[in-house]
Write a protein that holds these residues in place. Structure first.
Motif, mmCIF file in Angstrom:
data_model
loop_
_atom_site.group_PDB
_atom_site.id
_atom_site.type_symbol
_atom_site.label_atom_id
_atom_site.label_comp_id
_atom_site.label_asym_id
_atom_site.label_seq_id
_atom_site.Cartn_x
_atom_site.Cartn_y
_atom_site.Cartn_z
ATOM 1 N N LEU A 139 -48.417 42.555 72.873
ATOM 2 C CA LEU A 139 -48.977 42.431 71.529
ATOM 3 C C LEU A 139 -50.476 42.149 71.571
ATOM 4 C CD1 LEU A 139 -46.146 40.348 69.818
ATOM 5 C CD2 LEU A 139 -46.620 42.790 69.519
ATOM 6 N N ALA A 140 -50.903 41.297 72.509
ATOM 7 C CA ALA A 140 -52.326 40.972 72.604
ATOM 8 C C ALA A 140 -53.148 42.193 72.983
ATOM 9 C CB ALA A 140 -52.528 39.856 73.625
ATOM 10 N N ARG A 141 -52.630 42.995 73.885
ATOM 11 C CA ARG A 141 -53.347 44.194 74.314
ATOM 12 C C ARG A 141 -53.513 45.165 73.143
ATOM 13 N NH1 ARG A 141 -50.567 44.979 78.440
ATOM 14 N NH2 ARG A 141 -49.034 46.449 77.643
ATOM 15 N N GLN A 142 -52.444 45.376 72.376
ATOM 16 C CA GLN A 142 -52.530 46.322 71.266
ATOM 17 C C GLN A 142 -53.361 45.785 70.099
ATOM 18 O OE1 GLN A 142 -48.062 47.968 71.563
ATOM 19 N NE2 GLN A 142 -49.220 48.907 69.910
ATOM 20 N N ALA A 143 -53.303 44.480 69.887
ATOM 21 C CA ALA A 143 -54.004 43.894 68.752
ATOM 22 C C ALA A 143 -55.429 43.488 69.094
ATOM 23 C CB ALA A 143 -53.237 42.684 68.228
ATOM 24 N N GLY A 144 -55.818 43.578 70.369
ATOM 25 C CA GLY A 144 -57.140 43.130 70.771
ATOM 26 C C GLY A 144 -57.308 41.630 70.629
ATOM 27 N N ALA A 145 -56.258 40.873 70.985
ATOM 28 C CA ALA A 145 -56.253 39.426 70.775
ATOM 29 C C ALA A 145 -56.378 38.669 72.087
ATOM 30 C CB ALA A 145 -54.957 39.017 70.069
ATOM 31 N N ARG A 146 -56.686 37.379 71.971
ATOM 32 C CA ARG A 146 -56.678 36.466 73.103
ATOM 33 C C ARG A 146 -55.295 35.841 73.223
ATOM 34 N NH1 ARG A 146 -61.998 35.182 74.490
ATOM 35 N NH2 ARG A 146 -61.325 33.350 75.653
ATOM 36 N N VAL A 147 -54.899 35.581 74.476
ATOM 37 C CA VAL A 147 -53.628 34.917 74.725
ATOM 38 C C VAL A 147 -53.874 33.441 74.993
ATOM 39 C CG1 VAL A 147 -51.637 34.750 76.276
ATOM 40 C CG2 VAL A 147 -52.527 36.995 75.628
ATOM 41 N N VAL A 148 -53.137 32.592 74.291
ATOM 42 C CA VAL A 148 -53.182 31.155 74.547
ATOM 43 C C VAL A 148 -51.880 30.778 75.236
ATOM 44 C CG1 VAL A 148 -53.382 28.848 73.559
ATOM 45 C CG2 VAL A 148 -54.617 30.766 72.513
ATOM 46 N N LEU A 149 -51.951 30.525 76.539
ATOM 47 C CA LEU A 149 -50.774 30.102 77.290
ATOM 48 C C LEU A 149 -50.523 28.630 76.979
ATOM 49 C CD1 LEU A 149 -51.536 31.792 80.730
ATOM 50 C CD2 LEU A 149 -49.995 32.605 78.926
ATOM 51 N N ALA A 150 -49.373 28.340 76.399
ATOM 52 C CA ALA A 150 -49.104 26.987 75.907
ATOM 53 C C ALA A 150 -47.847 26.414 76.550
ATOM 54 C CB ALA A 150 -48.948 26.997 74.389
ATOM 55 N N HIS A 151 -47.926 25.137 76.870
ATOM 56 C CA HIS A 151 -46.759 24.430 77.404
ATOM 57 C C HIS A 151 -46.667 23.067 76.740
ATOM 58 C CE1 HIS A 151 -43.600 23.154 80.035
ATOM 59 N NE2 HIS A 151 -44.301 22.116 80.475
ATOM 60 N N ILE A 152 -45.454 22.688 76.383
ATOM 61 C CA ILE A 152 -45.215 21.401 75.733
ATOM 62 C C ILE A 152 -44.495 20.486 76.720
ATOM 63 C CG2 ILE A 152 -44.225 20.231 73.739
ATOM 64 C CD1 ILE A 152 -46.439 22.299 73.130
ATOM 65 N N LEU B 32 -57.112 40.932 79.921
ATOM 66 C CA LEU B 32 -56.782 40.118 78.755
ATOM 67 C C LEU B 32 -57.514 38.776 78.800
ATOM 68 C CD1 LEU B 32 -52.928 40.441 78.059
ATOM 69 C CD2 LEU B 32 -54.813 41.145 76.586
ATOM 70 N N PRO B 33 -58.208 38.396 77.736
ATOM 71 C CA PRO B 33 -58.813 37.050 77.690
ATOM 72 C C PRO B 33 -57.720 35.998 77.527
ATOM 73 C CG PRO B 33 -59.193 38.219 75.630
ATOM 74 C CD PRO B 33 -58.544 39.202 76.543
ATOM 75 N N VAL B 34 -57.794 34.939 78.317
ATOM 76 C CA VAL B 34 -56.732 33.936 78.372
ATOM 77 C C VAL B 34 -57.298 32.542 78.172
ATOM 78 C CG1 VAL B 34 -54.893 32.937 79.786
ATOM 79 C CG2 VAL B 34 -55.373 35.383 79.926
ATOM 80 N N GLU B 35 -56.609 31.749 77.372
ATOM 81 C CA GLU B 35 -56.904 30.331 77.210
ATOM 82 C C GLU B 35 -55.636 29.541 77.560
ATOM 83 O OE1 GLU B 35 -58.249 29.548 73.263
ATOM 84 O OE2 GLU B 35 -59.549 31.322 73.205
ATOM 85 N N ARG B 36 -55.798 28.233 77.685
ATOM 86 C CA ARG B 36 -54.654 27.369 77.964
ATOM 87 C C ARG B 36 -54.596 26.251 76.935
ATOM 88 N NH1 ARG B 36 -54.020 26.328 84.488
ATOM 89 N NH2 ARG B 36 -54.207 28.506 85.160
ATOM 90 N N ALA B 37 -53.382 25.816 76.644
ATOM 91 C CA ALA B 37 -53.201 24.695 75.725
ATOM 92 C C ALA B 37 -51.983 23.902 76.181
ATOM 93 C CB ALA B 37 -53.011 25.182 74.296
ATOM 94 N N ILE B 38 -52.112 22.591 76.164
ATOM 95 C CA ILE B 38 -51.036 21.698 76.573
ATOM 96 C C ILE B 38 -50.793 20.696 75.459
ATOM 97 C CG2 ILE B 38 -50.275 19.994 78.280
ATOM 98 C CD1 ILE B 38 -52.259 21.321 80.249
ATOM 99 N N GLY B 39 -49.534 20.491 75.127
ATOM 100 C CA GLY B 39 -49.187 19.522 74.092
ATOM 101 C C GLY B 39 -48.129 18.563 74.585
ATOM 102 N N ASP B 40 -48.110 17.384 74.014
ATOM 103 C CA ASP B 40 -47.090 16.379 74.303
ATOM 104 C C ASP B 40 -46.255 16.186 73.045
ATOM 105 O OD1 ASP B 40 -47.975 15.712 77.001
ATOM 106 O OD2 ASP B 40 -49.711 14.795 76.036
ATOM 107 N N ASN B 41 -44.977 16.530 73.148
ATOM 108 C CA ASN B 41 -44.119 16.426 71.977
ATOM 109 C C ASN B 41 -42.660 16.409 72.438
ATOM 110 O OD1 ASN B 41 -42.730 17.059 69.362
ATOM 111 N ND2 ASN B 41 -44.844 17.342 68.683
#
Length: 305
Positions: A23-36, A79-88
């Protein structure tokens, strides 16, 4: 535009990665790799925190996201990639919060364990997102990563005339345009449960079904006439949602459906029919928030350079 992809250490996490990358490739979007992660537990002393446990969580999270980014680069190194980490305590609630913090357009997750191959399996993460996500939720079927299509060729929007149906159809078609994919409106016509076996009653039921079919075709034609560009339309019949969906021809589709008619506005809140569609779909499924705007994709924040 950002797409949050929920990362898990199990093989099913690969299904979300494969779909998110597509989806990111087709939409020209950045991917945010997220882990909780689970929140840190208080230690024995007042106000103390188990430092060893927190260090373990950091190590495992870094390893997980490193592996996820490696897999993503193998699929598309640009693909441009970011990371995000959450505590929940709830992974779905944590992903919803990350989506809000990053002004994301979508959240993509994989199937729950134990689902049927080629179908979407719902677990606690999906349940939390499908009852409160502020952005559309995309669910990957089990095994999607094994044979992913080269692209989403068509967006199929489940359509039933209702208060928000025009906005849902327009939003789904706009997403198809964003992906440079075809668009199709799909109406499911469900046969009523047969209560009587007499010939007279069967004739009455058949007459009712003819009226329902004709009304569905008219509603579909009117909806397509109000949309921009070329949009196909199809009605299918079945004794239930699963049978109707099994009668549909799928070709690298993304199935898009609306939230229910109750629940908080601007939040995903899956209804009874949408829930059945999600559980029985043979393709990835996107569930839109209640009250979604037709120009939702145009108002998403642009990707940072």
């Amino acid at each position: 535009m950002r797409i949050v992809v929920g990362c898990r250490p199990e093989p099913r996490g690969q299904d979300a990665l494969a779909l998110g990358a597509l989806l990111a490739r087709q939409a020209g979007a950045r991917v945010v790799l997220a882990h909780i992660r689970p929140p840190a537990q208080p230690g024995a002393g007042v106000g103390a925190v188990d430092a060893e446990w927190r260090a373990f969580l950091r190590e495992q999270t870094d390893r997980l996201l490193d592996d996820a980014e490696r897999q993503l680069r193998e699929r598309d190194p640009d693909l441009p990639v970011e990371r995000a980490i959450g505590d929940n305590r709830g992974s779905g609630r944590g992903l919803a919060r990350i989506a809000e913090e990053h002004d994301a357009a979508l959240v993509v997750i994989g199937p729950a364990p134990g689902g049927r191959a080629g179908r979407v399996a719902l677990g606690s993460t999906a349940d939390q997102l499908l009852h409160g996500s502020p952005v559309p939720v995309v669910l990957a079927p089990r095994g999607f990563a094994e044979h992913p299509p080269p692209r989403v060729a068509r967006c199929t929007i489940a359509y039933q005339r209702a208060a928000q149906s025009a906005q849902v159809a327009a939003c789904g078609v706009a997403f198809a345009r964003l992906l440079d994919a075809d668009a199709r409106l799909l109406t499911l016509v469900l046969r009523p449960v047969r209560l009587y076996s007499g010939r007279q009653h069967q004739a009455a039921e058949q007459q009712v079904m003819r009226s329902v079919r004709e009304q569905a075709r008219q509603d579909l034609a009117a909806a397509i006439a109000d949309l921009d560009g070329v949009v196909d339309g199809e009605t299918v019949e079945g004794d239930d949602v699963r049978a109707a969906l099994d009668a549909v021809t799928w070709a690298d589709d993304l199935l898009i459906c609306a939230s229910g008619t109750v629940g908080p506005v601007k939040r995903v809140f899956v209804g009874d029919v949408s829930h059945k569609i999600v559980r029985n779909a043979r393709t990835p499924v996107m569930v839109l928030p209640r009250g979604v705007r037709a120009d939702a994709w145009r108002t998403s924040a642009p990707s940072a350079p």
